[in-house]
Design an enzyme around this catalytic site. Sequence first.
Site, PDB file in Angstrom:
ATOM      1  CE  LYS A  84      -4.537   0.268   2.298  1.00 28.01           C
ATOM      2  NZ  LYS A  84      -5.100   0.431   3.747  1.00 28.01           N
TER       3      LYS A  84
HETATM    4  C1  E4P Z   1      -8.485   0.754   3.416  1.00 28.92           C
HETATM    5  O1  E4P Z   1      -7.714  -0.008   3.090  1.00 28.92           O
HETATM    6  C2  E4P Z   1      -8.498   1.484   5.012  1.00 28.92           C
HETATM    7  O2  E4P Z   1      -7.697   0.497   5.547  1.00 28.92           O
HETATM    8  C3  E4P Z   1      -9.738   1.832   5.405  1.00 28.92           C
HETATM    9  O3  E4P Z   1     -10.744   1.314   4.668  1.00 28.92           O
HETATM   10  C4  E4P Z   1      -9.791   3.176   6.070  1.00 28.92           C
HETATM   11  O4  E4P Z   1     -11.335   3.163   6.623  1.00 28.92           O
HETATM   12  P1  E4P Z   1     -11.336   4.322   7.824  1.00 28.92           P
HETATM   13  O5  E4P Z   1     -11.670   5.574   7.137  1.00 28.92           O
HETATM   14  O6  E4P Z   1     -12.496   3.707   8.385  1.00 28.92           O
HETATM   15  O7  E4P Z   1     -10.103   4.404   8.667  1.00 28.92           O
END
Ligand code: E4P
Length: 215
Positions: A84
């Site tokens: 990522k």
């Molecule tokens: C995606 O890969 C992220 O980890 C995640 O969906 C972020 O979500 P949040 O906005 O609830 O922290």
Amino acid sequence: MQFFIDTANLEEIRKFKGLGLLDGVTTNPSLMSKEGKVDFHAHIRQICDIVQGPVSAEVVSTDSEGMLTEARTLARLSPHVVVKLPTIQEGIKALAQCTKEGIKTNMTLVFQPLQALIVAKIGATYVSPFLGRLDDIGQDSMEVLQTIREIYDNYDFRTKILAASLRHPLHVVQAARIGADVATIPPSTLARLLDHPLTDIGLERFLADWKKIKA
Ligand code: E4P
């Protein structure tokens, strides 16, 4: 549509894998920190062993060289690892090199269609629009998702759209209608995907009537 779980918690991952609901996992530094003082690399390896599907692990460097060094190390942990990278200029540079080296990538923190267009041009494996966070500030997240879908379809981009930051079951339905390839879902929401009060009431009635036959 594939379902990923948005957590680094091994118990939750095992539980939903056991239900046959999981195609993959996404983690991020905040989710990792919830697990306390764990060895990051060992933890990611464990997740990969459980899920046997794509597992996103995020870099924390903010310069492209640092990101690349982290990306290469993470990619060596397991063939399931997807690196990522943040969707910033340095992240784009790292993405180009990862694409060349065959390292799978998930471009994170995407909030507008041009970010998604650019990462697809550079060969990202996944793009992660953060839908819930857009809704939080009063922006229509599904309009953004729809625009990304249209742009990708216009050019036959292979980058998969991973609907992220989902907060409730309706988000999953809306993302599926628009054609997101993947939804990454927090455990609390995954647990509610099958819920409907009429299902429970109906089952209760069937079982009560069945008992009458037996009697
Ligand atoms: C995606 O890969 C992220 O980890 C995640 O969906 C972020 O979500 P949040 O906005 O609830 O922290």
